[in-house]
Enzyme design. Structure first.
Site, PDB file in Angstrom:
ATOM      1  N   ASP A   1      77.868  52.383  14.754  1.00  0.00           N
ATOM      2  CA  ASP A   1      77.349  52.828  16.045  1.00  0.00           C
ATOM      3  C   ASP A   1      77.938  54.217  16.266  1.00  0.00           C
ATOM      4  O   ASP A   1      79.095  54.358  16.622  1.00  0.00           O
ATOM      5  CB  ASP A   1      77.800  51.848  17.139  1.00  0.00           C
TER       6      ASP A   1
ATOM      7  N   LYS B   1      76.450  64.513  19.743  1.00  0.00           N
ATOM      8  CA  LYS B   1      75.211  63.750  19.548  1.00  0.00           C
ATOM      9  C   LYS B   1      74.094  64.205  20.496  1.00  0.00           C
ATOM     10  O   LYS B   1      72.920  64.103  20.170  1.00  0.00           O
ATOM     11  CB  LYS B   1      75.517  62.271  19.762  1.00  0.00           C
TER      12      LYS B   1
ATOM     13  N   GLU C   1      69.600  51.536  18.838  1.00  0.00           N
ATOM     14  CA  GLU C   1      70.801  50.918  19.411  1.00  0.00           C
ATOM     15  C   GLU C   1      70.518  49.636  20.209  1.00  0.00           C
ATOM     16  O   GLU C   1      71.175  48.624  19.993  1.00  0.00           O
ATOM     17  CB  GLU C   1      71.544  51.943  20.279  1.00  0.00           C
TER      18      GLU C   1
ATOM     19  N   ASP D   1      71.376  49.652  28.334  1.00  0.00           N
ATOM     20  CA  ASP D   1      72.504  50.285  27.627  1.00  0.00           C
ATOM     21  C   ASP D   1      72.881  51.581  28.334  1.00  0.00           C
ATOM     22  O   ASP D   1      72.193  52.588  28.225  1.00  0.00           O
ATOM     23  CB  ASP D   1      72.109  50.556  26.161  1.00  0.00           C
TER      24      ASP D   1
END
Ligand code: ADP
Ligand code: MG
Length: 602
Positions: free
Chosen positions: A7, A68, A172, A196
Site C-alpha cells: 500500500d 504521490k 485501494e 477510505d
C-alpha cells in the site's frame, strides 16, 4: 514466486505478505507496521520513513512528502501558485511536470515524484527482504481508484525504478474490501461501500461481494482531499491566530511552518481520543512561544467543509449508480482519518445511524488485501478470490464541436474493448488527429486530455466516406490502448495513453534506476562506515573500563595507564570532531589502538 502486497500511501505506506495461510503486515526496521512516505536528503545521505520525518522541521527544503499527489500529473504555474491548495515548499515545475528541488552537498537536483516513490518502495522492499531473509522481486502495488492512466503508469515506473516487478496494480478500496471479505467469511451477497479517508486522498467505492467474487460497481472520490488538508486548515488557523495575537507572520519561515504542521497533526490525532488538547511550540519565531488550546467542537468547526464534502461525494456516487443509502449493506471504514469520531458520526448518520465496519485496522486494510490478492495470483495460491475493477472516468475521443464521443462509460468493468467507426470531415482528407480524453463532462475543455496521435495516409476520398475504426482497450490493470485504423488502406496507428510527455521515457527510467543503485551503494558504504565506527567505539570503551579496573591493581605502571587514558580520550575527541571520516580511517584507528593497548590485554 513470492509476491508482496504494497500500500503505497500518500502519507503512510504499508507492506504485507501472505504466509502460512494468513496475511502478515511486515514491520519496518523501527518496528512500526506503517512507514511514513517521506524521503529526506541530508549531508550524510538519504533518509526514508521515520528517519526522514524526524529531521523534517530542521530541514524542510530537502524533505519530500506527499509525492504521490504529484505522480503522473501535469500541472501549470497557476495551479502551483494557488494558495487554496497546499503544495510542498520544494515543489517546482519543469515544463508542466512537477519535480522536487533538493539542494544537497552543494548540488542542486530535481527528483520526480516517481523517483521519490521508488525510494519509499526500496525501503518497503528491504523491510520485506529482512523479514523473509531473502530477495523480493515481485509486488502488487495499490493505487487510489481515482488514479488516471498516467498516474497508474507512473506508479508502475516507480516500482521499476525500485527494482520491483509490479505484477499488478490494484485499486485501494478493492484491496481493502478483499481484506474485509476474506477475513469475515459471513460476508456474502452484499453491497459494500468502502469509505477510505487517508492522508492525501479520499476514495469512495461501491462493491458487490458474492461467493468470494468482488465486483466494483462504482468509484468516486477526490485525489486532493485527505488528512493533510485537515492539517493545512489547522496550520492556517494558527497562522492567523499568531498574526492577530503577536503581529508576526510565521508563514514566511519554512522551518516554523514545518514545526507547526507536525504539531497540528499530533493535536489532530489527540482529538480522536480526547476532548481537548494544547498545541505548544516554544519560540516558534522571533522568540514567540505558541500555546493554543483546542477542543473537539473547534476542531470540527475548522474542518467542517472537508468532512461534509466527503458526504457530498458519497451522495454523488450513489446518485450516479442509481442507489439509495438503504441499498448499502455495509459501510467499511479505511484510512487513518476515519479514526476521527466526527467523521464516523456523520457517515453513520448518513446511512441511517448504521453501525460501521471498523474491525480491520484502517491503516493496514489496503496492504492486507494486496497481500491476499498477491497470494491468489502466485504459483501456489492459498485462496481463490476473483476481482473485477472498473474504469474510474468515462473515456472517449474528441469529435466535431469539441465534444467527447464516449467510447467507454465510467464504471465499465475491465478488461474492456470497444470499437466505433468514425470518418473524415473534408474532401480528400488524408490525416486525422485522435484526441483521447477522460472525464465525465460533455465538452472537452472540462475534461482531461490523456494523449493524442495522428493517423496519416488515409486513402483520399470525399468527406464522410473513409471508414476509420477506433478501438479502445483497457487491460486488467486499467491501462488504456487506443488504436485507429483506416479500413480501406489498412493503415494503423496507436497510442498507449501514457506514452505522452507526461510519462517518463525509457532513458529516464534507466537513468533513475542507475541513480537508485548509486544511492544504494552510497548507503552500503555509509552502513559499513557506521559499523567500523561502532567497532572502534566499542573497543575504546572496553579499554576505558579495563583502565579503571587495572588502576586498582598495585603492580600496575600508573604512568602508562595515564598515557593510555589520554590516548583513548584523544580517540573519542577525534571521532567526534573530524569531518568526513571513512571506514578505512576508523579501521586504521582501531588497529593503532589495539597495538598501543596490547600490554593491557596481558
Ligand atoms: P494514506 O493511505 O493516504 O497515506 P493513511 O490511511 O495511512 O493515509 O492515513 C494517514 C492519515 O491519517 C494522516 O493524515 C494521519 O494524520 C491521519 N491519522 C492517523 N491517525 C489518526 C487519528 N488517530 N486521528 C485522526 N487522523 C489520523
Ligand atoms: Mg491509504
Amino acid at each position: 514466486m513470492e509476491i508482496i502486497g504494497i500500500d503505497l500511501g500518500t502519507t503512510f505506506s504499508c507492506v504485507g505478505i501472505f504466509k502460512n495461510n494468513r496475511v502478515e503486515i511486515i514491520a519496518n526496521s523501527q518496528g512500526n507496521r506503517t512507514t511514513p512516505s517521506c524521503v529526506a536528503f541530508t549531508e550524510e545521505g538519504r533518509l526514508i520513513g521515520e528517519a526522514a520525518i524526524n529531521q523534517a522541521s530542521g530541514n524542510p527544503e530537502n524533505t519530500v512528502s506527499i509525492s504521490k499527489r504529484y505522480i503522473g500529473r501535469r500541472m501549470n504555474k497557476s495551479e502551483l501558485k494557488d494558495k487554496s491548495v497546499f503544495h510542498p515548499c520544494n515543489l517546482v515545475l519543469k515544463g508542466d511536470k512537477p519535480f522536487f528541488k533538493i539542494i544537497c552537498k552543494g548540488e542542486k537536483k530535481l527528483y520526480s515524484p516517481e523517483q521519490i516513490s521508488s525510494m519509499i518502495l526500496v525501503n518497503l522492499k528491504k523491510s520485506a527482504e529482512d523479514y523473509l531473509g531473502k530477495k523480493v522481486k515481485n509486488a502488487i502495488i495499490t493505487v487510489p481508484a481515482y488514479f488516471n492512466d498516467s498516474q497508474r503508469q507512473a506508479t508502475k515506473d516507480a516500482g521499476e525504478i525500485a527494482g520491483l516487478n509490479v505484477v499488478r496494480l490494484l485499486n485501494e478500496p478493492t484491496s481493502a474490501a478483499v481484506a474485509y471479505g476474506l477475513l469475515n467469511s459471513d460476508v456474502d451477497n452484499e453491497t459494500v461501500l468502502v469509505y477510505d479517508f487517508g492522508g492525501g486522498t479520499f476514495d469512495v467505492t461501491i462493491l458487490r461481494i458474492s461467493n468470494k467474487q468482488f465486483t466494483v460497481l462504482a468509484t468516486g472520490g477526490d485525489t486532493k482531499l485527505g488528512g493533510e488538508d485537515i492539517d493545512t486548515n489547522l496550520v492556517r488557523h494558527l497562522v492567523e491566530f499568531i498574526k492577530n495575537k503577536h503581529g508576526v507572520d510565521v508563514s514566511i519561515n519554512s522551518k516554523s511552518m514545518k514545526k507547526l504542521r507536525i504539531e497540528c497533526e499530533k493535536a489532530k490525532r489527540m482529538l480522536s481520543f480526547s476532548l481537548s488538547t494544547t498545541i505548544e511550540i516554544p519560540s516558534i519565531l522571533n522568540g514567540i512561544d505558541l500555546k493554543y488550546p483546542i477542543n473537539v467542537p473547534k476542531f470540527v468547526d475548522i474542518n467542517i467543509e472537508i468532512f461534509e464534502s466527503t458526504i457530498d461525494k458519497i451522495k454523488d456516487i450513489l446518485e450516479c449508480s442509481k442507489m439509495k443509502p438503504e441499498d448499502i449493506n455495509r459501510v467499511v471504514l479505511v484510512g487513518g482519518s476515519t479514526r476521527i469520531p466526527y467523521v464516523q458520526k456523520i457517515v453513520s448518520e448518513y446511512f441511517g445511524d448504521k453501525e460501521l465496519e471498523k474491525t480491520i485496522n484502517p491503516d493496514e486494510a489496503v496492504a492486507l488485501g494486496a497481500a491476499i490478492k498477491a497470494n491468489s495470483i502466485s504459483e501456489t495460491p492459498d485462496n481463490n478470490i476473483i476481482l473485477y475493477d472498473v474504469v474510474p472516468l468515462s473515456i472517449g475521443v474528441r469529435v466535431k464541436g469539441d465534444i467527447i464521443s464516449v467510447m467507454i462509460n465510467r464504471n465499465t468493468r475491465i478488461p474492456f474493448k470497444a470499437t466505433k467507426m468514425y470518418t473524415t470531415e473534408s474532401d480528400n482528407q488524408t490525416e486525422v488527429t485522435v484526441d483521447v480524453y477522460e472525464g465525465v463532462r460533455k465538452d472537452i475543455k472540462n475534461n482531461h486530455l490523456l494523449g493524442k496521435f495522428e493517423l496519416c495516409n488515409i486513402e483520399k476520398a470525399p468527406a464522410n466516406i473513409p471508414k476509420i475504426e477506433i478501438t479502445f482497450e483497457v487491460d486488467i490493470e486499467g491501462i488504456l490502448k487506443v488504436t485507429a485504423t483506416d479500413i480501406s488502406s489498412g493503415n494503423k496507428n496507436f497510442l498507449v495513453c501514457n506514452n505522452d510527455m507526461n510519462r517518463l521515457t525509457n532513458e529516464e527510467i534507466t537513468s533513475m534506476i542507475k541513480e537508485g543503485k548509486e544511492f544504494e551503494e552510497e548507503e552500503m558504504i555509509s552502513a559499513k562506515k557506521e559499523l567500523a565506527r561502532e567497532m572502534l567505539e566499542i573497543y575504546i570503551y572496553k579499554i576505558k573500563r579495563k583502565i579503571i579496573k587495572d588502576s586498582k591493581n598495585v603492580d600496575v605502571d600508573l604512568d602508562k595507564l595515564k598515557e593510555l587514558k589520554n590516548i583513548t580520550n584523544e580517540a573519542i575527541f577525534w571521532i567526534e570532531n573530524s569531518d568526513s571520516l571513512t571506514k578505512e580511517d576508523y579501521d586504521l584507528k582501531r588497529n593503532e589502538l589495539i597495538k598501543e593497548c596490547k600490554f593491557l590485554e596481558k
